[in-house]
Scaffold this motif. Structure first.
Motif, PDB file in Angstrom:
ATOM      1  N   ALA A 130      29.410  27.313  87.016  1.00  0.00           N
ATOM      2  CA  ALA A 130      28.609  27.332  85.694  1.00  0.00           C
ATOM      3  C   ALA A 130      29.665  27.617  84.628  1.00  0.00           C
ATOM      4  N   ALA A 131      30.797  29.324  84.995  1.00  0.00           N
ATOM      5  CA  ALA A 131      30.742  29.504  84.710  1.00  0.00           C
ATOM      6  C   ALA A 131      32.711  29.273  84.183  1.00  0.00           C
ATOM      7  N   CYS A 132      33.098  28.325  85.330  1.00  0.00           N
ATOM      8  CA  CYS A 132      34.385  27.424  85.684  1.00  0.00           C
ATOM      9  C   CYS A 132      34.262  26.620  84.253  1.00  0.00           C
ATOM     10  N   TRP A 133      32.861  25.624  84.296  1.00  0.00           N
ATOM     11  CA  TRP A 133      32.444  24.399  83.333  1.00  0.00           C
ATOM     12  C   TRP A 133      32.880  24.891  81.849  1.00  0.00           C
ATOM     13  N   PHE A 134      32.190  26.594  81.493  1.00  0.00           N
ATOM     14  CA  PHE A 134      31.852  26.364  80.317  1.00  0.00           C
ATOM     15  C   PHE A 134      33.575  26.861  80.030  1.00  0.00           C
ATOM     16  N   TRP A 135      34.488  27.985  80.785  1.00  0.00           N
ATOM     17  CA  TRP A 135      35.574  27.564  80.771  1.00  0.00           C
ATOM     18  C   TRP A 135      36.503  27.200  79.678  1.00  0.00           C
ATOM     19  N   ILE A 136      36.397  25.977  80.827  1.00  0.00           N
ATOM     20  CA  ILE A 136      36.939  24.224  80.349  1.00  0.00           C
ATOM     21  C   ILE A 136      36.480  23.823  79.122  1.00  0.00           C
ATOM     22  N   ALA A 137      35.491  23.609  78.948  1.00  0.00           N
ATOM     23  CA  ALA A 137      34.422  23.365  77.886  1.00  0.00           C
ATOM     24  C   ALA A 137      35.475  24.012  76.708  1.00  0.00           C
ATOM     25  N   GLN A 138      35.276  25.276  77.149  1.00  0.00           N
ATOM     26  CA  GLN A 138      36.029  26.048  75.868  1.00  0.00           C
ATOM     27  C   GLN A 138      37.613  26.114  75.080  1.00  0.00           C
ATOM     28  N   ILE A 139      38.795  25.812  76.456  1.00  0.00           N
ATOM     29  CA  ILE A 139      39.546  25.299  76.515  1.00  0.00           C
ATOM     30  C   ILE A 139      39.918  24.185  75.569  1.00  0.00           C
ATOM     31  N   ALA A 140      39.093  23.461  75.599  1.00  0.00           N
ATOM     32  CA  ALA A 140      38.555  21.237  74.972  1.00  0.00           C
ATOM     33  C   ALA A 140      38.595  21.494  74.012  1.00  0.00           C
TER      34      ALA A 140
END
Length: 225
Positions: A175-185
């Motif tokens: 969840a933390a990794c997905w959220f971080w990647i989504a924030q980058i995008a």
């Protein structure tokens, strides 16, 4: 006449609640697959003034609330118990299901607020209720699946069972990794920053949420009511 109005209101309420059964997983899947597209969808729907706004999905703040509610239900079903917190603010909070749900919603809303504030400050826009609304709604779409999976992961970790502990750790990290990647995008979509700077900004937003929530938890546990 009043009775007919009540029936009409109940009809709308039942229909709305039943549509959530279909739209909630559909909305979450769309966000997981295309977070930036769904963030743009939220902004576009906010610009419309008719009653059909978010007819194809659940509105962002409501989705966040529902995800927190589902995670809370999982927590209750797992029968997890907190340590002895008598005399603390946390004890007062845990004494009421409504207060606990409100706290959890606000806790995850911190990430939505952090991302929104970053965007406004980065683009040199004024910070007020109206300017915050658009990025906040977009951020709620990014935070909702993160809140659901992260919360369930924490619940599994708290059971201290080996298999549940492993699944919980994997869930929270995912969840933390997905959220971080989504924030980058999302940041790349709204700014002209290079990738590495978007990564730094996404990291700062994530850390801000963890730090603020950590301080809130510390205060709840150590401050006596």
């Amino acid at each position: 006449m009043d009775f007919l109005k009540i029936l009409k209101s109940l009809e709308e309420l039942v229909f709305e609640a039943l549509t959530w059964i279909v739209l909630l997983p559909y909305t979450l899947l769309r966000i997981l697959r295309s977070p930036v597209v769904m963030a743009d969808y939220a902004a576009g729907e906010l610009r419309t003034e008719n009653e059909t706004r978010f007819s194809e999905a659940i509105s962002p703040p409501l989705l966040l609330i529902l995800c927190v509610l589902i995670a809370h239900g999982v927590d209750m079903s797992m029968h997890t118990h907190a340590d002895n917190l008598d005399g603390t603010l946390a004890a007062d909070l845990l004494a009421s299901e409504q207060n606990l749900l409100l706290y959890r919603t606000i806790a995850f809303g911190i990430w939505s607020l952090a991302g929104s504030l970053y965007y406004l400050l980065r683009t040199s826009r004024p910070v007020n209720r109206e300017t915050l609304r658009y990025p906040f709604y977009e951020q709620c779409y990014l935070v909702a699946p993160f809140a659901l999976v992260f919360s369930i992961g924490v619940t599994l970790i708290s059971t201290e069972q080996p298999r549940a502990l492993l699944i919980g750790v994997l869930a929270t990290l995912s969840a933390a990794c997905w959220f971080w990647i989504a924030q980058i995008a999302w940041i790349r979509r709204h700014t002209s920053l290079r990738l590495w700077r978007c990564m730094v900004a996404a990291t700062a937003i994530s850390i801000c949420g963890y730090v603020v929530n950590g301080l809130m938890i510390y205060a709840l546990i150590h401050v006596h009511s």
